[in-house]
Every structure is written in structure tokens, then in C-alpha cells.
Motif scaffolding. Sequence first.
Motif, PDB file in Angstrom:
ATOM      1  N   GLY B  81       0.826  -1.209   0.000  1.00  0.00           N
ATOM      2  CA  GLY B  81       0.000   0.000   0.000  1.00  0.00           C
ATOM      3  C   GLY B  81       0.859   1.257   0.000  1.00  0.00           C
ATOM      4  N   SER B  82       1.957   1.205   0.763  1.00  0.00           N
ATOM      5  CA  SER B  82       2.822   2.375   0.832  1.00  0.00           C
ATOM      6  C   SER B  82       3.616   2.537  -0.454  1.00  0.00           C
ATOM      7  CB  SER B  82       3.765   2.264   2.017  1.00  0.00           C
ATOM      8  OG  SER B  82       3.029   1.918   3.159  1.00  0.00           O
ATOM      9  N   LEU B  83       3.978   1.403  -1.055  1.00  0.00           N
ATOM     10  CA  LEU B  83       4.687   1.442  -2.335  1.00  0.00           C
ATOM     11  C   LEU B  83       3.784   2.081  -3.401  1.00  0.00           C
ATOM     12  CD1 LEU B  83       7.484   0.412  -3.162  1.00  0.00           C
ATOM     13  CD2 LEU B  83       6.355  -1.559  -4.183  1.00  0.00           C
ATOM     14  N   GLU B  84       2.511   1.708  -3.357  1.00  0.00           N
ATOM     15  CA  GLU B  84       1.539   2.286  -4.306  1.00  0.00           C
ATOM     16  C   GLU B  84       1.508   3.801  -4.147  1.00  0.00           C
ATOM     17  OE1 GLU B  84      -2.363   3.907  -5.532  1.00  0.00           O
ATOM     18  OE2 GLU B  84      -1.707   3.695  -3.465  1.00  0.00           O
ATOM     19  N   THR B  85       1.440   4.254  -2.881  1.00  0.00           N
ATOM     20  CA  THR B  85       1.413   5.688  -2.618  1.00  0.00           C
ATOM     21  C   THR B  85       2.670   6.363  -3.144  1.00  0.00           C
ATOM     22  OG1 THR B  85       0.229   5.163  -0.601  1.00  0.00           O
ATOM     23  CG2 THR B  85       1.023   7.397  -0.813  1.00  0.00           C
ATOM     24  N   LEU B  86       3.813   5.745  -2.860  1.00  0.00           N
ATOM     25  CA  LEU B  86       5.091   6.335  -3.286  1.00  0.00           C
ATOM     26  C   LEU B  86       5.143   6.487  -4.808  1.00  0.00           C
ATOM     27  CD1 LEU B  86       7.919   7.287  -2.459  1.00  0.00           C
ATOM     28  CD2 LEU B  86       8.701   4.942  -2.627  1.00  0.00           C
ATOM     29  N   ILE B  87       4.750   5.434  -5.515  1.00  0.00           N
ATOM     30  CA  ILE B  87       4.815   5.483  -6.980  1.00  0.00           C
ATOM     31  C   ILE B  87       3.815   6.499  -7.529  1.00  0.00           C
ATOM     32  CG2 ILE B  87       4.451   4.141  -9.096  1.00  0.00           C
ATOM     33  CD1 ILE B  87       5.443   1.703  -7.540  1.00  0.00           C
ATOM     34  N   ALA B  88       2.573   6.434  -7.030  1.00  0.00           N
ATOM     35  CA  ALA B  88       1.537   7.352  -7.528  1.00  0.00           C
ATOM     36  C   ALA B  88       1.959   8.805  -7.294  1.00  0.00           C
ATOM     37  CB  ALA B  88       0.209   7.065  -6.827  1.00  0.00           C
ATOM     38  N   LEU B  89       2.482   9.086  -6.093  1.00  0.00           N
ATOM     39  CA  LEU B  89       2.882  10.460  -5.773  1.00  0.00           C
ATOM     40  C   LEU B  89       4.020  10.938  -6.660  1.00  0.00           C
ATOM     41  CD1 LEU B  89       2.738  10.359  -1.894  1.00  0.00           C
ATOM     42  CD2 LEU B  89       1.233  11.606  -3.408  1.00  0.00           C
ATOM     43  N   THR B  90       4.979  10.046  -6.906  1.00  0.00           N
ATOM     44  CA  THR B  90       6.109  10.433  -7.752  1.00  0.00           C
ATOM     45  C   THR B  90       5.621  10.771  -9.156  1.00  0.00           C
ATOM     46  OG1 THR B  90       7.405   8.872  -6.472  1.00  0.00           O
ATOM     47  CG2 THR B  90       8.427   9.745  -8.439  1.00  0.00           C
ATOM     48  N   VAL B  91       4.725   9.935  -9.683  1.00  0.00           N
ATOM     49  CA  VAL B  91       4.199  10.199 -11.027  1.00  0.00           C
ATOM     50  C   VAL B  91       3.419  11.510 -11.044  1.00  0.00           C
ATOM     51  CG1 VAL B  91       2.664   9.343 -12.831  1.00  0.00           C
ATOM     52  CG2 VAL B  91       4.148   7.758 -11.621  1.00  0.00           C
ATOM     53  N   ILE B  92       2.592  11.729 -10.012  1.00  0.00           N
ATOM     54  CA  ILE B  92       1.836  12.989  -9.945  1.00  0.00           C
ATOM     55  C   ILE B  92       2.799  14.167  -9.944  1.00  0.00           C
ATOM     56  CG2 ILE B  92       0.349  14.440  -8.502  1.00  0.00           C
ATOM     57  CD1 ILE B  92      -0.959  11.873  -7.482  1.00  0.00           C
ATOM     58  N   TYR B  93       3.860  14.049  -9.131  1.00  0.00           N
ATOM     59  CA  TYR B  93       4.821  15.158  -9.049  1.00  0.00           C
ATOM     60  C   TYR B  93       5.481  15.414 -10.395  1.00  0.00           C
ATOM     61  CZ  TYR B  93       9.065  17.717  -8.158  1.00  0.00           C
ATOM     62  OH  TYR B  93      10.064  18.638  -8.235  1.00  0.00           O
ATOM     63  N   LEU B  94       5.955  14.335 -11.025  1.00  0.00           N
ATOM     64  CA  LEU B  94       6.695  14.505 -12.280  1.00  0.00           C
ATOM     65  C   LEU B  94       5.822  15.099 -13.381  1.00  0.00           C
ATOM     66  CD1 LEU B  94       8.821  11.234 -12.355  1.00  0.00           C
ATOM     67  CD2 LEU B  94       9.592  13.577 -11.925  1.00  0.00           C
ATOM     68  N   ILE B  95       4.562  14.693 -13.428  1.00  0.00           N
ATOM     69  CA  ILE B  95       3.691  15.218 -14.491  1.00  0.00           C
ATOM     70  C   ILE B  95       3.231  16.636 -14.172  1.00  0.00           C
ATOM     71  CG2 ILE B  95       1.480  14.903 -15.671  1.00  0.00           C
ATOM     72  CD1 ILE B  95       1.975  11.928 -15.569  1.00  0.00           C
ATOM     73  N   SER B  96       2.828  16.870 -12.909  1.00  0.00           N
ATOM     74  CA  SER B  96       2.277  18.187 -12.581  1.00  0.00           C
ATOM     75  C   SER B  96       3.359  19.270 -12.614  1.00  0.00           C
ATOM     76  CB  SER B  96       1.596  18.165 -11.212  1.00  0.00           C
ATOM     77  OG  SER B  96       2.535  17.957 -10.202  1.00  0.00           O
ATOM     78  N   LYS B  97       4.631  18.831 -12.544  1.00  0.00           N
ATOM     79  CA  LYS B  97       5.738  19.783 -12.619  1.00  0.00           C
ATOM     80  C   LYS B  97       5.701  20.554 -13.947  1.00  0.00           C
ATOM     81  CE  LYS B  97       9.953  18.155 -12.826  1.00  0.00           C
ATOM     82  NZ  LYS B  97      11.209  17.443 -12.503  1.00  0.00           N
ATOM     83  N   ARG B  98       5.214  19.881 -14.996  1.00  0.00           N
ATOM     84  CA  ARG B  98       5.200  20.468 -16.334  1.00  0.00           C
ATOM     85  C   ARG B  98       3.972  21.332 -16.585  1.00  0.00           C
ATOM     86  NH1 ARG B  98       9.078  17.240 -18.854  1.00  0.00           N
ATOM     87  NH2 ARG B  98       9.579  15.625 -17.375  1.00  0.00           N
ATOM     88  N   ILE B  99       3.061  21.346 -15.618  1.00  0.00           N
ATOM     89  CA  ILE B  99       1.823  22.119 -15.793  1.00  0.00           C
ATOM     90  C   ILE B  99       1.934  23.369 -14.931  1.00  0.00           C
ATOM     91  CG2 ILE B  99      -0.678  22.063 -15.539  1.00  0.00           C
ATOM     92  CD1 ILE B  99      -0.441  18.980 -15.701  1.00  0.00           C
ATOM     93  N   THR B 100       1.458  24.505 -15.451  1.00  0.00           N
ATOM     94  CA  THR B 100       1.596  25.727 -14.663  1.00  0.00           C
ATOM     95  C   THR B 100       0.311  26.079 -13.920  1.00  0.00           C
ATOM     96  OG1 THR B 100       1.225  26.855 -16.748  1.00  0.00           O
ATOM     97  CG2 THR B 100       3.477  26.861 -15.887  1.00  0.00           C
ATOM     98  N   ASN B 101      -0.817  25.784 -14.532  1.00  0.00           N
ATOM     99  CA  ASN B 101      -2.095  26.150 -13.927  1.00  0.00           C
ATOM    100  C   ASN B 101      -2.397  25.271 -12.714  1.00  0.00           C
ATOM    101  OD1 ASN B 101      -5.034  25.880 -13.502  1.00  0.00           O
ATOM    102  ND2 ASN B 101      -5.109  27.432 -15.115  1.00  0.00           N
TER     103      ASN B 101
END
Lengths: 261, 165
Positions: B81-101
Motif C-alpha cells: 500500500g505504501s509502495l503504491e502511494t510512493l509510486i503514484a505520488l512520484t508520477v503525480i509530481y513529475l507530471i504536474s511539474k510540467r503544468i503551470t495552472n
Amino acid sequence: MDKMIFGRYYPGGSFIHRLDPRLKLIINIIFIVLIFLIKHWYDYLILGGVVLAGVLLSGVSLRFFLRGLRPMLWLILFTVGLQLFFTSGQHVYWQWGVLSISQEGLINATYIALRFLLIIFMSTLLTLTTQPLAIADGMEYLMRPLKVVHFPVNDVALMLSIALRFVPKLMDETTKIMNAQRARGVDFNNGSLIKRVKALIPLLIPLMMSSLDIATDLTTAMISRGYRDGEGRTRYRILKWRRQDTWTLVTFVIIAIVAVL
Amino acid sequence: MTKEQHHLRNLIIAALVAALYVALTYLSQMFGLGYGAIQLRLSEMLVCLVVFNKRYIWGVTIGCVLANLTSTLGIVDIIWGSLETLIALTVIYLISKRITNLKAKLATAIIIGTFFMFMIAAELTVLTKAPFWLTYLTTASGEFVSLTLGAFLVYFISKRVDLIS
């Protein structure tokens, strides 16, 4: 502060309570792997015996273990029912439309139910006999080999201990803010979903603010005391691996090998 | 602040967010914030914090580990469960980094967070042979509601509290 000690720990001094948390974590992990490897009914019997022995040795009443089943009850009933009624097989005992009870279905359903029971009892045994702090300490030790792959073990250890320290404080804080808002007439428990979510905003903003404030204070305090990094940090609670831990591990591994073979 | 001190500050903020995650998990249970079939998991709103700063990845993951210490599925939930959180959060961070709004960032967090529930559904399927798609549907819809409400809350909080620096 009593209710603030989170977790399901049941205080006691039994043999299981006194085992090293690292050992209990390792046994739990091996146990889950075993559950997947075993195939025969007598293997289930062996693992069932192990769990039963653990429950008896822990001196915790069975009631507390059964309580652990409650949150999973619907999922258990659902999957067991699914296996029972939708497994097609050679020997059909009962049929009604697409629903049927066959010998294979019965066997599958029993195995699934046993699997649930064993996993839940085993993890309940861990959480009932080990304090959350001890589990976190144990995990910290077990994570150490991950240093090889540049996993920030020291940073995680620091965050774990700070987080555990501040859970009770933040819960206190939340209750305090909630009461303050209630006194001003905010209703957290009634109204539509939108209304209730809106009521949370005046709770969450001060909570977030005070968390960040605590963090800033703690940072200043640690920097002024010359905190560098986690390397060589000494510990207040030291885990001790005793002879009984070694023997328990050896016994468990022997049982595990017998069950798999 | 030196680089090292800045790192320490980020760690401590993450630790406090982890503590907040655990506290909110228990409080949601205590005060019964569930609403009929919809269970509002208050702590999940902290997932949306990741769009503001990388440090929250660790905070929420560690919070998840600690909250899972009392989970019925025990060690499986703690690790997987924690691994899922870690992976999901990392992906969210990496993608949202490219969005400004900001709103678009939060929407990304909702979508990705919901998508990654397939890991939890897979956990339940492997563990208990629960049907995958049905489990995915129920867990993902629960997560979707929690994250959507969480995104709203985090949006309002970010107007008042400096979550970035």
C-alpha cells in the motif's frame, strides 16, 4: 493523552509480546509468502497450527482477533460467495440459473476463507502484541540494506521518528480547533456532503498552519543545536535480539520448509 | 539557509505532514466523516499537496506507512500500500511539474491518484482472488471522491497557507 496512543496494541508481557519486533516483521513477511506457496489442505493445517499457537502464547483473548475481521467482513463474504457460486466443476450439488454449488467451488471457497483468516490473524497478532513505535523501529532496521540502492534510509528514519512524536500532538490540536469551531456553531456531522466538506476548511487551514509552524520551530531548534545528518545518530530505544528470538526464527523456518515441501 | 539546512527543513515539514496524515486518518474514523456509501478519507487530501513541492512525496508515503500499521491486512498493506502511494505520488509530481495552472495540476493529481488504485485492486485480487475489475471500480471510485474533495480543500488552503517554500 491516553486515547492518543494510536494503534491496537494490547499491553502484556507474554512470550510473543517480548519477541523482537524485527523478528515479528520477518515472520509476518515469510508467512504471507508461504500462504501463496502452499497447495494442500494439510499445509493449511500446519499454518493454522502456527497461528493458533501464536494466539494462545500471546495471552490476548480471541475476541480481539475476531474484532480484526470486522472491517474485512464484507469483502470476505463477497469473495467467498463468488467462489462458492460461480466456480464451475464436475460434481454439481445444486444449480439455479448461472448459480451453482460444485465440489470444486466448495473447496475453493474454503481455501479463500482460510487464507483470509490466516492473513488477518497473523497481522493482528503483530499489531496486538507490538507497539507502533516498536514496529517503526523494527522497519527502520530492516530497511538498512536498502542503502546499497541509495535509498535515503537515514532521512526516512528521522521522518518516521518525528512523525510518530507529533501524531498525538496534532490530534490534540485538531480536537482543540474542532471544539473551538463547534463553540462558534460549526456543525461537522450533519448537512449535505458539500456543506460538511466546506465546514472542514476552517479546521484544516489552522491545522496546516500550525503543522508548518511546528516544523519551522523544530528546524530552527535542530539547526541551532548543530544537527548535521542522520549518519551516526544515537538512539534512545535500542532493539535487543535475544536467544529466544533466534530459536523462534529457527523453529518457524523449519515449520515453513516442512509446509512447502 | 545552507543547502543542508534547507534539506533538513524539508524533511521536518514532510514528517509533520506524515503526522497530520495519521492524525486525520484516526479523526475521520472517530468523528465518522463517512457519508452513506461515500467514505470521505480526509487524509487522502494530502496527496494533492504533492503538486506544490516534492517534499510531500515522503511525507504522505510515511504517513501512509504509519496509518497502515493498524491495517487488517497488516504487513501486505504496510509494504504494498505504501509502495503504491510512493509510486503514484512520484508520477503525480513529475507530471504536474510540467503544468503551470494550479487547477489543472490538481486535476492531474485526481486522475493519476485514481488510476493507480489498480495496484490496490491487484493486491486484493492476488491475495483473495477478488474479481479485479469490480475491486478496481469500487476502490478507484472511493479514491476519486476522496481526491476530488481533497483537491477542493487543498485549493482553498493554498490561498491562505504558503505550501510551496
